[in-house]
Each structure stands twice: as C-alpha cells, then as structure tokens.
Write a protein that holds these residues in place. Structure first.
Motif, PDB file in Angstrom:
ATOM      1  N   THR A  22      48.746  17.622 -51.346  1.00 50.46           N
ATOM      2  CA  THR A  22      49.754  16.567 -51.246  1.00 50.46           C
ATOM      3  C   THR A  22      49.296  15.339 -50.473  1.00 50.46           C
ATOM      4  OG1 THR A  22      50.685  17.574 -49.253  1.00 50.46           O
ATOM      5  CG2 THR A  22      51.640  18.239 -51.365  1.00 50.46           C
ATOM      6  N   GLN A  23      48.127  15.367 -49.863  1.00 49.92           N
ATOM      7  CA  GLN A  23      47.727  14.261 -49.007  1.00 49.92           C
ATOM      8  C   GLN A  23      47.086  13.107 -49.785  1.00 49.92           C
ATOM      9  OE1 GLN A  23      44.980  15.805 -46.178  1.00 49.92           O
ATOM     10  NE2 GLN A  23      43.388  16.191 -47.659  1.00 49.92           N
ATOM     11  N   THR A  24      47.218  11.925 -49.218  1.00 54.11           N
ATOM     12  CA  THR A  24      46.555  10.754 -49.782  1.00 54.11           C
ATOM     13  C   THR A  24      45.148  10.666 -49.218  1.00 54.11           C
ATOM     14  OG1 THR A  24      47.287   9.308 -47.987  1.00 54.11           O
ATOM     15  CG2 THR A  24      48.771   9.531 -49.892  1.00 54.11           C
ATOM     16  N   LYS A  25      44.370   9.750 -49.747  1.00 53.18           N
ATOM     17  CA  LYS A  25      43.001   9.566 -49.270  1.00 53.18           C
ATOM     18  C   LYS A  25      42.990   9.146 -47.805  1.00 53.18           C
ATOM     19  CE  LYS A  25      38.717   7.182 -50.300  1.00 53.18           C
ATOM     20  NZ  LYS A  25      38.028   6.194 -51.096  1.00 53.18           N
ATOM     21  N   GLU A  26      43.929   8.290 -47.416  1.00 55.24           N
ATOM     22  CA  GLU A  26      43.996   7.812 -46.031  1.00 55.24           C
ATOM     23  C   GLU A  26      44.309   8.959 -45.067  1.00 55.24           C
ATOM     24  OE1 GLU A  26      45.750   6.303 -48.537  1.00 55.24           O
ATOM     25  OE2 GLU A  26      44.373   4.608 -48.782  1.00 55.24           O
ATOM     26  N   ILE A  27      45.236   9.830 -45.458  1.00 59.79           N
ATOM     27  CA  ILE A  27      45.584  10.972 -44.612  1.00 59.79           C
ATOM     28  C   ILE A  27      44.389  11.922 -44.498  1.00 59.79           C
ATOM     29  CG2 ILE A  27      47.040  13.035 -44.447  1.00 59.79           C
ATOM     30  CD1 ILE A  27      49.318  11.351 -45.631  1.00 59.79           C
ATOM     31  N   ALA A  28      43.668  12.117 -45.589  1.00 67.61           N
ATOM     32  CA  ALA A  28      42.487  12.981 -45.566  1.00 67.61           C
ATOM     33  C   ALA A  28      41.447  12.436 -44.594  1.00 67.61           C
ATOM     34  CB  ALA A  28      41.899  13.109 -46.966  1.00 67.61           C
ATOM     35  N   GLU A  29      41.261  11.116 -44.585  1.00 66.42           N
ATOM     36  CA  GLU A  29      40.303  10.508 -43.665  1.00 66.42           C
ATOM     37  C   GLU A  29      40.737  10.680 -42.210  1.00 66.42           C
ATOM     38  OE1 GLU A  29      39.784   6.470 -44.946  1.00 66.42           O
ATOM     39  OE2 GLU A  29      38.780   7.068 -46.801  1.00 66.42           O
ATOM     40  N   VAL A  30      42.043  10.553 -41.953  1.00 69.32           N
ATOM     41  CA  VAL A  30      42.556  10.754 -40.594  1.00 69.32           C
ATOM     42  C   VAL A  30      42.341  12.200 -40.162  1.00 69.32           C
ATOM     43  CG1 VAL A  30      44.643  10.790 -39.171  1.00 69.32           C
ATOM     44  CG2 VAL A  30      44.211   8.859 -40.684  1.00 69.32           C
ATOM     45  N   PHE A  31      42.643  13.156 -41.045  1.00 71.23           N
ATOM     46  CA  PHE A  31      42.414  14.568 -40.729  1.00 71.23           C
ATOM     47  C   PHE A  31      40.939  14.817 -40.409  1.00 71.23           C
ATOM     48  CE2 PHE A  31      46.436  16.049 -42.894  1.00 71.23           C
ATOM     49  CZ  PHE A  31      46.966  16.640 -41.762  1.00 71.23           C
ATOM     50  N   ASP A  32      40.041  14.246 -41.208  1.00 70.95           N
ATOM     51  CA  ASP A  32      38.612  14.416 -40.958  1.00 70.95           C
ATOM     52  C   ASP A  32      38.226  13.868 -39.588  1.00 70.95           C
ATOM     53  OD1 ASP A  32      38.156  15.695 -43.345  1.00 70.95           O
ATOM     54  OD2 ASP A  32      37.414  13.902 -44.381  1.00 70.95           O
ATOM     55  N   LEU A  33      38.739  12.689 -39.251  1.00 70.32           N
ATOM     56  CA  LEU A  33      38.440  12.099 -37.942  1.00 70.32           C
ATOM     57  C   LEU A  33      38.971  12.963 -36.798  1.00 70.32           C
ATOM     58  CD1 LEU A  33      39.091   8.298 -38.580  1.00 70.32           C
ATOM     59  CD2 LEU A  33      36.910   9.387 -38.042  1.00 70.32           C
ATOM     60  N   VAL A  34      40.193  13.446 -36.942  1.00 69.83           N
ATOM     61  CA  VAL A  34      40.788  14.286 -35.898  1.00 69.83           C
ATOM     62  C   VAL A  34      39.969  15.562 -35.707  1.00 69.83           C
ATOM     63  CG1 VAL A  34      42.797  15.723 -35.328  1.00 69.83           C
ATOM     64  CG2 VAL A  34      43.122  13.381 -36.117  1.00 69.83           C
ATOM     65  N   TRP A  35      39.615  16.222 -36.813  1.00 72.31           N
ATOM     66  CA  TRP A  35      38.851  17.457 -36.691  1.00 72.31           C
ATOM     67  C   TRP A  35      37.435  17.209 -36.189  1.00 72.31           C
ATOM     68  CZ3 TRP A  35      41.059  21.686 -35.785  1.00 72.31           C
ATOM     69  CH2 TRP A  35      42.289  21.990 -36.352  1.00 72.31           C
ATOM     70  N   ASP A  36      36.811  16.115 -36.595  1.00 69.75           N
ATOM     71  CA  ASP A  36      35.488  15.780 -36.077  1.00 69.75           C
ATOM     72  C   ASP A  36      35.542  15.548 -34.569  1.00 69.75           C
ATOM     73  OD1 ASP A  36      34.282  16.012 -38.540  1.00 69.75           O
ATOM     74  OD2 ASP A  36      34.220  13.851 -38.929  1.00 69.75           O
TER      75      ASP A  36
END
Length: 159
Positions: A22-36
């Motif tokens: 259900t996520q957008t590309k922008e949300i996916a990038e934010v999740f990646d940044l948070v987990w990194d």
C-alpha cells in the motif's frame, strides 16, 4: 502458550507485507532512511559497548580459540555456499566459483553476536569469558580483516 518471538516475526511479516503493498515510493524511501539510520545507531552503540567491555588481554589470552573459531566459521560457510550453489545451479543463471568465493569471504558477522555475548555476564554460564573472547575475536577478524580486504578480494576473484 505460543512463542513471543514467533508472534513478533509473524506480525512483522504481516505488517511489512501490508505496508509494502500500500505504500507510495516516497513512503518507501522514508522507511528505508529510518531503517538505515536505526541500523547505524544500533551498530554504533554495539561497537561502543565493545570498546567499553573488551579487555584486550582476555582476547589475546584465548587467541587460539579465536583462530579456531574463525577457521571453523569460514570452513562451514564454504561448505554451505558451495553445497547450496551446486543445488541452485540447475538453471541458466549459475553462481560462478568466483562469486561463491566472494560470498564466503564477505560474510561479515558482528552486531547480533556482540549483543548476545554482552548479555552473558548476567547469566550463570560456565566459560562465559572464553565465549566472550571468541565472539569478540571473530567479530574483530570479520570487521577488520574481511571488511578491509573485501575490495581487493573482489578484484582478485572477479577480474
């Protein structure tokens, strides 16, 4: 009762699968940044704890166990990688011996092992100092020797 670890894993997989769909590309990038960033903080904290906790004389006192541990780890990794590669090489895209060697050498170990061994002093476990020395030594070898030499190793085997 069920296992708490299994429950958390199943919940994580379920939520992660739902979010992924259900996520957008922008949300996916934010999740990646948070987990990194979270990974960076946890890893950094772990290595700070190593610096606080590690007694170098203890490490060098058990150097033969550390060396044996590193050799066994690399040997087992080689057996697993070569065996699984042979099993998986039934299709057109084969894992070459060069890549298999790179996979074996690049198997860096560290944070999880360190976090587990840091909990040993509160448990009545025999030989906790030896176990701690082996884990710290193996992580030290992995991060320093393997981490620093991986670029040269890849050039040698992939060139």
């Amino acid at each position: 009762g069920g296992s708490g670890i299994v429950s958390v894993a199943i919940t994580g997989l379920t939520v992660g699968n739902f979010i992924h769909k259900t996520q957008t590309k922008e949300i996916a990038e934010v999740f990646d940044l948070v987990w990194d960033f979270t990974s960076f903080i946890v890893t950094s904290a772990s290595f700070v704890l190593i610096g606080i906790y590690l007694d170098l004389s203890m490490l060098f006192g058990y150097i033969w166990l550390v060396s044996l541990s590193v050799l066994i780890t690399l040997a087992v990794r080689a057996v697993v990688v070569y065996s699984l590669s042979d099993i998986l090489n039934f299709n057109k895209r084969k894992i070459t011996k060069s890549w298999q060697n790179i996979i074996i050498w690049s198997g860096l170990r560290g944070v999880i092992s360190i976090m587990l061994v840091l909990g040993l002093p509160i448990l009545p476990i025999p030989h906790a100092k030896e176990i701690t020395a082996i884990v710290f030594g193996a992580v030290f070898f992995s991060v320093l020797l393997q981490g620093i030499s991986i670029k040269t190793f890849v050039r040698k085997f992939y060139a």
